[in-house]
Design a protein around this motif. Structure first.
Motif, PDB file in Angstrom:
ATOM      1  N   TYR A   1       0.796  -1.222   0.000  1.00  0.00           N
ATOM      2  CA  TYR A   1       0.000   0.000   0.000  1.00  0.00           C
ATOM      3  C   TYR A   1       0.834   1.281   0.000  1.00  0.00           C
ATOM      4  O   TYR A   1       0.284   2.376   0.003  1.00  0.00           O
ATOM      5  N   LYS A   2       2.168   1.143  -0.059  1.00  0.00           N
ATOM      6  CA  LYS A   2       3.019   2.339  -0.144  1.00  0.00           C
ATOM      7  C   LYS A   2       2.804   3.041  -1.475  1.00  0.00           C
ATOM      8  O   LYS A   2       2.473   2.417  -2.477  1.00  0.00           O
ATOM      9  N   GLU A   3       3.057   4.336  -1.478  1.00  0.00           N
ATOM     10  CA  GLU A   3       3.003   5.109  -2.716  1.00  0.00           C
ATOM     11  C   GLU A   3       3.991   4.519  -3.712  1.00  0.00           C
ATOM     12  O   GLU A   3       5.104   4.146  -3.346  1.00  0.00           O
ATOM     13  N   GLY A   4       3.579   4.399  -4.930  1.00  0.00           N
ATOM     14  CA  GLY A   4       4.435   3.877  -5.989  1.00  0.00           C
ATOM     15  C   GLY A   4       3.879   4.360  -7.317  1.00  0.00           C
ATOM     16  O   GLY A   4       3.436   5.508  -7.426  1.00  0.00           O
ATOM     17  N   ALA A   5       3.889   3.500  -8.314  1.00  0.00           N
ATOM     18  CA  ALA A   5       3.280   3.854  -9.596  1.00  0.00           C
ATOM     19  C   ALA A   5       1.796   4.165  -9.402  1.00  0.00           C
ATOM     20  O   ALA A   5       1.230   4.988 -10.111  1.00  0.00           O
ATOM     21  N   LEU A   6       1.179   3.492  -8.410  1.00  0.00           N
ATOM     22  CA  LEU A   6      -0.198   3.791  -8.011  1.00  0.00           C
ATOM     23  C   LEU A   6      -0.177   4.448  -6.642  1.00  0.00           C
ATOM     24  O   LEU A   6       0.628   4.063  -5.776  1.00  0.00           O
ATOM     25  N   SER A   7      -1.059   5.378  -6.436  1.00  0.00           N
ATOM     26  CA  SER A   7      -1.145   6.039  -5.131  1.00  0.00           C
ATOM     27  C   SER A   7      -1.774   5.093  -4.103  1.00  0.00           C
ATOM     28  O   SER A   7      -2.479   4.143  -4.457  1.00  0.00           O
ATOM     29  N   THR A   8      -1.527   5.369  -2.844  1.00  0.00           N
ATOM     30  CA  THR A   8      -2.151   4.606  -1.772  1.00  0.00           C
ATOM     31  C   THR A   8      -3.669   4.693  -1.891  1.00  0.00           C
ATOM     32  O   THR A   8      -4.370   3.688  -1.708  1.00  0.00           O
ATOM     33  N   LYS A   9      -4.179   5.861  -2.225  1.00  0.00           N
ATOM     34  CA  LYS A   9      -5.622   6.022  -2.384  1.00  0.00           C
ATOM     35  C   LYS A   9      -6.160   5.090  -3.465  1.00  0.00           C
ATOM     36  O   LYS A   9      -7.171   4.411  -3.260  1.00  0.00           O
ATOM     37  N   THR A  10      -5.479   5.014  -4.593  1.00  0.00           N
ATOM     38  CA  THR A  10      -5.917   4.130  -5.680  1.00  0.00           C
ATOM     39  C   THR A  10      -5.903   2.680  -5.214  1.00  0.00           C
ATOM     40  O   THR A  10      -6.841   1.915  -5.491  1.00  0.00           O
ATOM     41  N   LYS A  11      -4.871   2.292  -4.488  1.00  0.00           N
ATOM     42  CA  LYS A  11      -4.778   0.915  -3.994  1.00  0.00           C
ATOM     43  C   LYS A  11      -5.902   0.613  -3.004  1.00  0.00           C
ATOM     44  O   LYS A  11      -6.461  -0.492  -3.009  1.00  0.00           O
TER      45      LYS A  11
ATOM     46  N   SER B   1      -9.608   4.043   2.721  1.00  0.00           N
ATOM     47  CA  SER B   1      -9.783   4.890   1.528  1.00  0.00           C
ATOM     48  C   SER B   1     -10.063   6.327   1.932  1.00  0.00           C
ATOM     49  O   SER B   1      -9.483   7.263   1.374  1.00  0.00           O
ATOM     50  N   LEU B   2     -10.964   6.487   2.879  1.00  0.00           N
ATOM     51  CA  LEU B   2     -11.273   7.842   3.356  1.00  0.00           C
ATOM     52  C   LEU B   2     -10.030   8.467   3.994  1.00  0.00           C
ATOM     53  O   LEU B   2      -9.724   9.642   3.757  1.00  0.00           O
ATOM     54  N   GLU B   3      -9.312   7.693   4.776  1.00  0.00           N
ATOM     55  CA  GLU B   3      -8.073   8.173   5.404  1.00  0.00           C
ATOM     56  C   GLU B   3      -7.063   8.610   4.341  1.00  0.00           C
ATOM     57  O   GLU B   3      -6.331   9.581   4.538  1.00  0.00           O
ATOM     58  N   ALA B   4      -7.045   7.919   3.208  1.00  0.00           N
ATOM     59  CA  ALA B   4      -6.111   8.233   2.119  1.00  0.00           C
ATOM     60  C   ALA B   4      -6.606   9.377   1.232  1.00  0.00           C
ATOM     61  O   ALA B   4      -5.932   9.738   0.269  1.00  0.00           O
TER      62      ALA B   4
END
Length: 117
Positions: free
Chosen positions: A38-48, A72-75
């Motif tokens: 769930y770390k930020e990467g090519a996809l954001s944490t929110k997207t994950k 999701s809300l937290e992200a």
């Protein structure tokens, strides 16, 4: 009848802590996997997290739905983004996924949304 989604979230997190007492290595390995994934990467944490909402809805995993709506809300996800992710799951899961979206998912957003405003 509405479920106590805040209670479900607490039950899940408390349950992880409880099983960690006798299965610490397994729980820690699971948590490392989650934290890495769930770390930020090519996809954001929110997207994950939104992907996780959709997967939870598709699989009809109540604790997954509650937990990942909260995360999701937290992200930074909005109600609209969470519902849209759920509707993707409905495309694959049909009526059962819609039933969970119209009840538990909606109730989870209603309960947790103000925690992050």
């Amino acid at each position: 009848m509405k479920k106590d989604v805040r209670g479900m979230l607490k039950d899940f997190t408390d349950g992880l802590a409880a099983i960690s007492e006798t299965n610490k290595a397994n729980v820690n390995a699971f948590m490392r996997l989650l934290n890495t994934g769930y770390k930020e990467g090519a996809l954001s944490t929110k997207t994950k997290e939104l992907m996780s909402v959709a997967i939870g809805v598709y699989n009809r995993c109540e604790y997954c739905i509650v937990y990942h709506v909260y995360k999701s809300l937290e992200a930074g996800a909005t109600r609209e983004e969470i519902m849209e992710a759920a509707m993707v799951a409905v495309g694959f899961g049909g009526g059962p996924s819609m039933a969970y979206s119209a009840t538990l998912l909606k109730d989870s957003i209603d309960e947790f949304e103000n925690d992050f405003k």
